[in-house]
Motif scaffolding. Structure first.
Motif, short mmCIF file in Angstrom:
data_model
loop_
_atom_site.label_atom_id
_atom_site.label_comp_id
_atom_site.label_asym_id
_atom_site.label_seq_id
_atom_site.Cartn_x
_atom_site.Cartn_y
_atom_site.Cartn_z
N LEU A 815 -2.61 -20.46 12.69
CA LEU A 815 -2.23 -19.11 12.30
C LEU A 815 -1.25 -18.53 13.32
N SER A 816 -0.19 -17.92 12.81
CA SER A 816 0.70 -17.18 13.69
C SER A 816 -0.04 -15.97 14.25
N LEU A 817 0.15 -15.71 15.53
CA LEU A 817 -0.54 -14.58 16.13
C LEU A 817 -0.06 -13.26 15.55
N VAL A 818 -0.98 -12.34 15.44
CA VAL A 818 -0.68 -11.02 14.91
C VAL A 818 -0.34 -10.09 16.06
N PRO A 819 0.67 -9.23 15.92
CA PRO A 819 0.93 -8.24 16.97
C PRO A 819 -0.30 -7.36 17.19
N GLU A 820 -0.49 -6.95 18.43
CA GLU A 820 -1.66 -6.13 18.73
C GLU A 820 -1.58 -4.76 18.08
N THR A 821 -0.39 -4.33 17.72
CA THR A 821 -0.22 -3.02 17.09
C THR A 821 0.58 -3.18 15.80
N ILE A 822 0.08 -2.55 14.73
CA ILE A 822 0.82 -2.51 13.47
C ILE A 822 1.38 -1.10 13.33
N PRO A 823 2.70 -0.95 13.27
CA PRO A 823 3.30 0.39 13.22
C PRO A 823 2.85 1.16 11.99
N PRO A 824 3.06 2.47 11.97
CA PRO A 824 2.69 3.28 10.80
C PRO A 824 3.40 2.81 9.54
N ARG A 825 2.65 2.74 8.47
CA ARG A 825 3.18 2.36 7.16
C ARG A 825 4.03 1.10 7.23
N ALA A 826 3.56 0.15 8.00
CA ALA A 826 4.27 -1.13 8.13
C ALA A 826 3.36 -2.26 7.63
N GLN A 827 3.98 -3.37 7.39
CA GLN A 827 3.24 -4.54 6.91
C GLN A 827 3.60 -5.74 7.77
N VAL A 828 2.59 -6.50 8.18
CA VAL A 828 2.79 -7.69 9.01
C VAL A 828 2.49 -8.93 8.17
N GLN A 829 3.39 -9.89 8.22
CA GLN A 829 3.16 -11.17 7.54
C GLN A 829 2.76 -12.22 8.58
N CYS A 830 1.66 -12.88 8.33
CA CYS A 830 1.17 -13.91 9.25
C CYS A 830 1.03 -15.23 8.50
N PRO A 831 1.95 -16.17 8.68
CA PRO A 831 1.82 -17.48 8.02
C PRO A 831 0.63 -18.26 8.59
N LEU A 832 -0.06 -18.93 7.72
CA LEU A 832 -1.22 -19.75 8.08
C LEU A 832 -1.04 -21.11 7.45
N GLU A 833 -0.85 -22.15 8.28
CA GLU A 833 -0.69 -23.52 7.79
C GLU A 833 -2.05 -24.18 7.66
N VAL A 834 -2.26 -24.89 6.54
CA VAL A 834 -3.56 -25.50 6.24
C VAL A 834 -3.33 -26.97 5.91
N VAL A 835 -4.15 -27.85 6.50
CA VAL A 835 -4.15 -29.28 6.18
C VAL A 835 -5.58 -29.68 5.83
N ASN A 836 -5.74 -30.29 4.68
CA ASN A 836 -7.06 -30.72 4.22
C ASN A 836 -7.31 -32.15 4.69
N LEU A 837 -8.36 -32.34 5.49
CA LEU A 837 -8.64 -33.65 6.06
C LEU A 837 -9.55 -34.48 5.18
N ARG A 838 -10.51 -33.86 4.51
CA ARG A 838 -11.45 -34.60 3.66
C ARG A 838 -12.11 -33.61 2.70
N PRO A 839 -12.77 -34.10 1.64
CA PRO A 839 -13.39 -33.19 0.68
C PRO A 839 -14.60 -32.46 1.27
N SER A 840 -14.66 -31.16 1.04
CA SER A 840 -15.79 -30.35 1.48
C SER A 840 -15.70 -28.99 0.82
N ARG A 841 -16.87 -28.34 0.65
CA ARG A 841 -16.92 -26.99 0.08
C ARG A 841 -17.02 -25.92 1.17
N ASP A 842 -17.05 -26.32 2.43
CA ASP A 842 -17.13 -25.33 3.49
C ASP A 842 -15.88 -24.44 3.48
N VAL A 843 -16.07 -23.20 3.89
CA VAL A 843 -15.01 -22.19 3.77
C VAL A 843 -14.62 -21.70 5.15
N ALA A 844 -13.31 -21.54 5.36
CA ALA A 844 -12.81 -20.96 6.60
C ALA A 844 -13.07 -19.45 6.60
#
Length: 1024
Positions: A815-844
């Motif tokens: 996960l890309s780190l999030v800024p410690e402060t989100i300005p007023p009426r602003a939106q932050v986009q945080c890309p999260l890369e996911v790689v599936n290693l094996r089958p499982s129903r466990d949830v992040a």
């Protein structure tokens, strides 16, 4: 083991065998364990016979698969018993129940040492067997010198010395720094002179371990190994008990040749000549017979001899003899022998000057592609791939293309990649290469990675002579009534760039080209529409202003997509419409793509790179990632006060050319657009520090903010940051927040939001009066990319923002780190890369916290990176379905369960539900109209592409229950997919689920919530 005389043990075993089911067996075992535990508590009253009996029972229960967590001390104490029956059971049970790190073993070290150095050979063998099975570091430190003395002792019987050799081998392998073998070269040479083959075999096993660690110290053993091979090859002085189906000690022959392969060469000419004579005898004397056991033994010797021949780089005559022998093997009926022949022939390709000899067997190797055994087909594919060169590339690629139509799904992705690589490496001319790749996409588009068609585009772009031919071939494929979406992409791109070169050909006018492409638009996904819009813009560029009718048609399409919810499609439609009204500006912006810089093919690099990174490489990558700036994008809501018109009604002052994007040089043409004081300006973001892996990243688009047509996208700024390691994340996850009980309540049901996102790729994950967390995902085979949209809904900043991902073991997430402060009426986009290693129903889990004023909010949110996100629906015909279904005959590959408590629904409604799970319902396969059959492909790093088949049997009289059968080639996947579908069916609400593509409306703001002049909840929901 002799159990006679212990009636209680015999009765217990009989009781277990007579149990009718597993539950009865468990009750009987629990009863017996309780009895043993009680008796052990009163150990003073136990006789040695009773203790021995109970310990035997413990071992039997352990062998049945039950946990035995007591009685270990009693088993260890029996080792010191003076009589053989008690000592025997002590050694055996201790070896089975304990491992090398168990604390109780320390209590037995002295007893074991006394038995080893004692004069009782039976006790010596028991002790050596124990140490050889579970001996750890402490045993090595205490017993290694004594075991070494036993091995070289001339007064010990061969049986004891043989066990001493195996025991020393274990200690050396586990603790090479503890076992002192300095100066053992002469002693090993003496051991190789042994006449007893038992001692000689165990000594040879020890020699293999020693020379693998340091061959330089054991050169004097090399001639001895050759003499041993001569002795065995001539069957000189080999006892009958060491002759296996007429083959003198095949195990010793294999170990000896294995030891010789650790020496770089054989320098002495006499020794080398003797060795090759032995190898020649082995090659000449091995043939296929009817006796399976004899075949196994002789082939084990033969294939080790082949490995030694390759290691020694023998003369070409002997190499030819080896290939001829393997050629006979790949033509026999026995599948195991064919497999070994193909595998070893593939290994021989690593040796120079044998490729031409192997080519003589090409027809037989091609025939192996049609073998019923998939493992043989895989080996044949590997061999054809390795033996291909310019002289036979056309024949091999043509055969592989034909085989692609009938290959099972598990092989198609690998097969497609290898065809593409062979076509690129050995193409006699580029037009043939284009033909092959387009055929490949036509036959197996679902299994063709984007890298393959990206590479075609690069070749066509860089070779002007190839462009008219490629455009004509693309037009021919588009004329087909049904083609794969990947073919639509590559054909549309090529025709967009070069269709003007075909204008004089019949049926290739701009209007006809546009018509044939536009016919495919309703059937493609949203990721392909941007490419088609770019193609329309290119066609329009070449026809302006000659064809007003075509111009109006294309403009109508652009206007239709101006209000599309997908930001990439919306942005292209708006920009292309405005640009096309500028005339000459369109010609400048949509100029022909420049040539790509020459670089190594991504396909060939993918084939050459090792799948597993070393620890050092992983550390280097981690450090590089930590030095890169964050990919989080801050988007500020800057609505003009004067009510300026939206983007679609304005002309663009400046826009970068979409043609100036090279392979891996730019991420996208996604630009930040800032509107201020009624003036619209396009701001180029700073280039990212890491290049994009996509050749055509600008055409495919990247994840961005989606807004309403009237909304203006804010300026995008790169927020820098470094990535924390897992230890820091765990510490932060456990750190207490200021207020454990959140005073801020969420808007809407968090569970319902999560379940909805499991069936679709975008929506709101969490919302409260101060923040809205949206999510949008893209999934491709076993990889995914989520973008978290963190929107501040208020006119004050959010501070102390932390977002930590707690991934399950089967997912690799960054996960890309999030800024410690989100300005007023602003939106932050945080890309999260996911790689599936094996089958499982466990949830992040996303551990998210922030502070607004005096309110400290901490929530843990499940992320919708669930099992079905790594599914890809795939249609199967009856000819493909039934052989696969029958081959998966039963548990654990095929599991069946009756699911009760399902919400009643019509069959069509259930089919729609399964489609939302990414399971493709295949009508007509099941003769029963009340049943459903579905298929899909699951992707992970461990399983790669794995076909999954599902059958649902419903009861018209009782819609609340159904019988589900799930089958796949992986037991874990079968179980996890079955449980996932069951959980989804049982968790269905009483009302019908919303369609997968529907975006939930924004939640109303509570009356007590701080509000702005406009509704920020509606704004941020619109951005999603």
């Amino acid at each position: 083991m002799a159990l006679s005389g212990m009636r209680g043990l015999s009765v217990f075993i009989s009781d277990i065998r007579n149990c009718q089911n597993k539950e009865q067996e468990r009750l009987r075992v629990d009863k017996e364990l309780g009895n043993i535990r009680t008796r052990f508590k009163n150990e003073k009253g136990l006789t040695p016979y009773e203790k021995k009996k109970y310990v035997w029972k413990m071992l039997y229960i352990f062998m049945l698969g039950y946990d035995v967590d007591f009685g270990h001390m009693e088993a260890v104490s029996l080792i010191s018993a003076p009589k053989y029956p008690e000592k025997q059971v002590g050694y055996i049970v201790t070896s089975c129940l304990l491992n090398e790190n168990h604390d109780f073993l320390r209590l037995a070290i002295n007893t074991v040492r006394n038995d080893i150095i004692g004069r009782n050979e039976t006790f010596q063998c028991l002790a050596l067997t124990l140490v050889g099975n579970i001996g750890g570091r402490e045993f090595a430190e205490s017993l290694a010198p004594d075991v070494q003395r036993l091995l070289i002792s001339s007064s010990c019987r061969p049986l004891v010395r043989k066990k001493a050799g195996l025991c020393l081998l274990r200690l050396f392998r586990k603790n090479p720094d503890v076992v002192n073998v300095d100066g053992w070269s002469d002693r090993m040479a003496q051991l190789l002179d042994e006449r007893d083959l038992g001692v000689l075999t165990s000594s040879m096993s020890l020699l293999v371990a020693l020379v693998s660690n340091n061959h330089e110290a054991y050169w004097n053993c090399l001639p001895k190994c050759v003499k041993i091979l001569e002795r065995l090859a001539r069957n000189q002085d080999v006892p009958q008990e060491y002759t296996y189906y007429g083959i003198p000690s095949p195990w010793l022959q294999v170990k000896t040749m294995r030891a010789l392969q650790y020496f770089p060469t054989v320098e002495d000419p006499n020794t080398r000549r003797s060795l090759f004579e032995v190898l020649q005898r082995i090659l000449m004397g091995t043939d296929v017979v009817k006796n399976v056991n004899k075949n196994n033994a002789s082939h084990a010797v033969l294939f080790e001899a082949l490995a030694l021949v390759m290691h020694l780089d023998a003369e070409k005559e002997m190499m030819s003899q080896c290939v001829a022998l393997l050629g006979k093997f790949i033509a026999v009926r026995e599948p195991n022998i064919r497999y070994l022949g193909l595998e070893n022939m593939t290994r021989m390709l690593m040796v120079t000057d044998v490729q031409d000899i192997i080519k003589r067997h090409q027809p037989q190797i091609i025939t192996s592609l049609k073998d019923p055994d998939i493992s043989i087909r895989r080996r044949a594919l590997d061999l054809l791939y390795g033996m291909c060169d310019v002289s036979n590339a056309k024949d091999i690629v043509e055969e592989l293309l034909q085989y692609l139509s009938t290959a099972e799904f598990a092989m198609r992705e690998e097969l497609s990649l290898k065809i593409a690589i062979l076509a690129e490496k050995f193409a006699p001319d580029l037009s043939w290469y284009v033909d092959v790749i387009l055929q490949l996409i036509d036959k197996a588009g679902e299994f063709v990675s984007d890298d393959i068609w990206f590479r075609v585009v690069q070749f066509v772009t860089n070779n002007e002579d190839l462009q008219p031919y490629a455009a004509l071939k693309a037009k021919e494929y588009l004329d087909k009534p049904a083609i794969h979406e990947t073919m639509v992409r590559v054909s549309a791109y090529i025709l967009g760039e070069y269709s003007h070169l075909l204008s004089r050909r019949p049926g290739c006018s701009p209007k006809e080209i546009f018509s044939v492409i536009h016919e495919k638009l309703p059937a493609v996904s949203t990721s392909t529409i941007p490419i088609l819009l770019s193609t329309y813009a290119k066609i329009l560029m070449h026809t302006l202003p000659a064809d007003p009718e075509l111009q109006n048609q294309i403009w109508a399409i652009f206007r239709k997509y101006e209000s599309c919810i997908d930001v990439e499609i919306q942005q292209r439609a708006v920009e292309y419409l405005e640009l096309s009204k500028k005339g000459a500006v369109l010609m400048d912006v949509l100029a022909e793509m420049p040539k790509f810089p020459e670089r190594q093919s991504a396909l060939i690099k993918k084939a050459e790179d090792s799948e597993a990174d070393t620890a050092e490489q992983s550390a280097i990558k981690l450090r590089a990632q930590q030095q890169q700036p964050s990919n989080a994008l801050v988007v500020t809501d800057q609505r003009p006060a004067n009510g300026s018109p939206p983007v679609s009604q304005l002309g663009l002052v400046k826009i970068p050319s979409v043609s100036n994007v090279h392979e891996q040089d730019h991420n996208s043409v996604d630009q930040g657009i800032t509107q201020a004081n009624g003036t619209l300006t396009v701001v180029d973001p700073q280039p990212p520090s890491a290049p994009s892996p996509d050749l055509l990243g600008d055409l495919l688009g990247t994840m961005a903010i989606e807004g309403h047509p009237g909304d203006v996208q804010g300026e995008k700024n790169l927020a820098s940051g470094v990535k924390g390691d897992s230890n820091v994340e765990e510490a932060l996850a456990l750190a207490p927040v200021e207020e454990q009980t959140n005073t801020v309540q969420p808007i809407g049901d968090i569970t319902e939001r999560f379940q909805a996102l499991c069936l679709k790729d975008s929506g709101v994950l969490y919302e409260d009066p101060y923040i809205q967390i949206g999510i949008k995902g893209e999934w491709r085979v076993h990889q995914g990319r989520l973008v978290l949209f963190l929107g501040n809904k208020n006119t004050s900043p959010l501070t102390s923002v932390q977002a930590i991902i707690l991934p399950p073991s089967h997912l690799k997430m960054e996960l890309s780190l999030v800024p410690e402060t989100i300005p007023p009426r602003a939106q932050v986009q945080c890309p999260l890369e996911v790689v599936n290693l094996r089958p499982s129903r466990d949830v992040a889990v996303l551990d998210f916290s922030y502070k607004f004023g005096t309110h400290m909010v901490n929530v843990k949110l499940r992320l919708p990176a669930v099992l079905n996100k790594f599914l890809q629906p795939i249609p199967v015909s009856a000819e493909e379905f039934f052989p696969q279904w029958r081959s998966l005959s039963g548990p654990p590959l095929k599991l069946q369960e009756v699911v009760r408590g399902v919400r009643p629904m019509l069959l069509a409604e259930m089919a729609n539900l399964f489609n939302s799970f990414r399971l493709m319902v295949c009508p007509g396969l099941d003769p029963n109209a009340n049943n459903l059959v579905a298929s899909t492909t699951f992707y992970s790093e461990s399983t790669r592409a794995m076909l999954c088949l599902i059958r649902i049997e419903t009861d018209p009289a009782d819609r609340t229950q159904l019988r589900m059968t799930v089958a796949s080639g992986d037991p874990t996947l079968t179980f996890e997919l079955k449980e996932f579908i069951k959980e989804q069916l049982v968790a269905l609400p009483t009302a019908a689920p919303r369609p997968a593509t529907q975006v939930p409306p924004p939640q109303p703001q509570p009356a007590s919530q701080p509000t702005a002049k406009s509704d920020p909840g509606a704004l941020l929901a619109g951005l999603l």
